[in-house]
Scaffold this motif. Structure first.
Motif, PDB file in Angstrom:
ATOM      1  N   THR A  78     -33.532 -32.787 -50.421  1.00  0.00           N
ATOM      2  CA  THR A  78     -34.746 -32.813 -51.232  1.00  0.00           C
ATOM      3  C   THR A  78     -34.748 -34.089 -52.069  1.00  0.00           C
ATOM      4  O   THR A  78     -33.730 -34.797 -52.158  1.00  0.00           O
ATOM      5  CB  THR A  78     -34.810 -31.595 -52.166  1.00  0.00           C
ATOM      6  N   VAL A  79     -35.871 -34.371 -52.690  1.00  0.00           N
ATOM      7  CA  VAL A  79     -35.957 -35.545 -53.567  1.00  0.00           C
ATOM      8  C   VAL A  79     -34.894 -35.483 -54.662  1.00  0.00           C
ATOM      9  O   VAL A  79     -34.283 -36.500 -55.014  1.00  0.00           O
ATOM     10  CB  VAL A  79     -37.366 -35.643 -54.182  1.00  0.00           C
ATOM     11  N   TRP A  82     -31.479 -36.993 -54.129  1.00  0.00           N
ATOM     12  CA  TRP A  82     -31.381 -38.450 -54.062  1.00  0.00           C
ATOM     13  C   TRP A  82     -31.688 -39.122 -55.402  1.00  0.00           C
ATOM     14  O   TRP A  82     -31.884 -40.341 -55.452  1.00  0.00           O
ATOM     15  CB  TRP A  82     -32.344 -38.993 -53.013  1.00  0.00           C
ATOM     16  N   GLY A  93     -39.026 -42.730 -54.270  1.00  0.00           N
ATOM     17  CA  GLY A  93     -38.872 -42.360 -52.865  1.00  0.00           C
ATOM     18  C   GLY A  93     -39.639 -41.103 -52.533  1.00  0.00           C
ATOM     19  O   GLY A  93     -39.962 -40.301 -53.410  1.00  0.00           O
ATOM     20  N   SER A  94     -39.949 -40.921 -51.265  1.00  0.00           N
ATOM     21  CA  SER A  94     -40.629 -39.711 -50.809  1.00  0.00           C
ATOM     22  C   SER A  94     -39.918 -39.177 -49.582  1.00  0.00           C
ATOM     23  O   SER A  94     -39.407 -39.951 -48.755  1.00  0.00           O
ATOM     24  CB  SER A  94     -42.102 -40.002 -50.486  1.00  0.00           C
ATOM     25  N   MET A  95     -39.883 -37.846 -49.454  1.00  0.00           N
ATOM     26  CA  MET A  95     -39.191 -37.220 -48.339  1.00  0.00           C
ATOM     27  C   MET A  95     -40.045 -37.268 -47.079  1.00  0.00           C
ATOM     28  O   MET A  95     -41.268 -37.147 -47.134  1.00  0.00           O
ATOM     29  CB  MET A  95     -38.841 -35.764 -48.654  1.00  0.00           C
ATOM     30  N   TYR A 100     -35.072 -37.218 -44.450  1.00  0.00           N
ATOM     31  CA  TYR A 100     -34.567 -38.422 -45.092  1.00  0.00           C
ATOM     32  C   TYR A 100     -35.562 -38.860 -46.157  1.00  0.00           C
ATOM     33  O   TYR A 100     -36.741 -38.488 -46.132  1.00  0.00           O
ATOM     34  CB  TYR A 100     -34.318 -39.551 -44.084  1.00  0.00           C
ATOM     35  N   ILE A 101     -35.046 -39.646 -47.099  1.00  0.00           N
ATOM     36  CA  ILE A 101     -35.903 -40.166 -48.156  1.00  0.00           C
ATOM     37  C   ILE A 101     -36.228 -41.619 -47.846  1.00  0.00           C
ATOM     38  O   ILE A 101     -35.376 -42.372 -47.361  1.00  0.00           O
ATOM     39  CB  ILE A 101     -35.246 -40.011 -49.551  1.00  0.00           C
TER      40      ILE A 101
END
Length: 359
Positions: A78-79, A82, A93-95, A100-101
């Motif tokens: 999840t976000v 990270w 960042g976005s999933m 993956y981010i």
């Protein structure tokens, strides 16, 4: 003399016995090798590859990888997982599919012109990176760093000093000013924060401006998205006023024993920058296996699309992947038709728009 003859006779008698013993010892080894080869040959489903249309029967999703019968697999994240990495990277960042981010750093500081077209950051000017977590606790990072020619050497030195590999050095544009290069980066290890710090140090050697968190403002798309969707056979996206469409390889891709999430490092991406009156500047790249390359290049040229680069992004991926960057200016729908002809000779499926399509 009699003693010598006896020794010769004894030696000749021993030699056949040694041969028999050696052959007997090899029997179980050869039998075991045969069993292992048979096991390797059936450990993963295989199917013949048939270049042609994307919907052609018999396409394979998981080809055999003899060197990696049991690759290390990614795990969902999840976000929040990270947060430390994104903090060190200094980018939001976005999933992507919880696999993956992905983070982007547009080069809004650059004013690049190619064939009288002012190139927007969304069309071809932007750094980006993805991070993937694996079941063994390691992390893989890969992406592109966009640099001017004056920044190139310092950025390369910084990446190397932080143990981040450069797997490609190439261009996305033909004649343009100022000169811009793209460095494909790759890192794998158990300290993702250290990797992020290394990437941040490289970005700090460029003029990349800070990126504000949150979604960029939505701009109207001055192109007929429905018609482009119909021609390309996918649902594109409006990414800051640009039309974007992404396609992923059907095959399972393995890089140095690591199973790649769908699309990561194996995407075909199309970016259309509206120029008014239904015209667009087109930029992007095709991902191909070796037997597809010539058919794609021919299809692009038949459609009046210029070729920019033919290169690899990775060093150890299976199957071996090749990428060609392209450029064109013209009626967007006609350009989409030319792209569709090239798509039809590659083994891809629609992946939507934006997101991991940068990779």
């Amino acid at each position: 003399m009699s003693e010598n003859r006896q020794q010769d006779t004894s030696a000749r008698a021993v030699t056949p016995r040694r041969r028999l013993l050696t052959a007997a010892a090899l029997v179980p080894l050869l039998a075991g090798a045969g069993a292992s080869a048979a096991h390797a040959g059936t450990s993963r489903r295989t199917a013949p590859h048939h270049p042609g249309r994307r919907d052609q029967p018999g396409r394979q999703d998981e080809p055999h990888h003899p060197g990696h019968p049991d690759p290390v697999r990614p795990v969902p994240t999840t976000v929040a997982d990270w947060s430390d990495v994104m903090k060190a990277l200094g980018l939001p960042g976005s999933m992507v599919r919880d696999e993956y981010i992905h983070a982007r750093a547009p080069r809004n500081d650059l004013h690049v012109v190619s064939y009288d077209v002012k190139v927007s950051s969304g069309l071809a000017l932007g750094s980006h990176v993805a991070f993937v977590r694996y079941e063994d606790g390691s992390t893989l990072a890969m992406g592109d760093v966009t640099v001017t020619e004056g920044e190139l050497q310092q950025v390369s030195d910084t990446l190397q000093s932080h143990g981040i590999a450069q797997t490609a050095l190439h261009k996305h544009l033909l004649a343009h000013s100022p000169d811009v290069w793209w460095i494909h980066v790759h890192a794998h290890g158990h300290d993702p924060v250290a990797i992020a710090r290394g990437l941040r140090a490289a970005l700090d050697r460029t003029g990349t401006p800070p990126v504000k968190p949150g979604r960029p403002p939505t701009k109207p798309l001055d192109l007929d998205a429905r018609q482009l969707d119909a021609v390309l056979g996918t649902k594109g996206s409006n990414d800051g006023g640009l039309y974007k469409a992404v396609f992923h390889r059907r095959e399972t891709v393995i890089d140095n024993g690591m199973l790649m999430p769908k699309g990561l490092g194996a995407s075909t991406a199309f970016n259309f920058q509206p120029l008014g009156g239904g015209k667009a500047a087109l930029n992007g790249d095709f991902v191909m296996v070796a037997e597809e390359v010539q058919n794609v290049l021919k299809a692009l040229r038949r459609g009046g699309i210029s070729l920019v680069e033919l290169h690899n992004h990775g060093l150890t991926e299976e199957p071996r992947l090749f990428f060609t960057h392209f450029w064109a200016v013209g009626n967007a729908v006609e350009l989409a038709k030319a792209l569709r002809s090239a798509l039809d000779v590659t083994n891809v499926v629609p992946g939507g728009g934006g997101g991991g399509g940068d990779l």
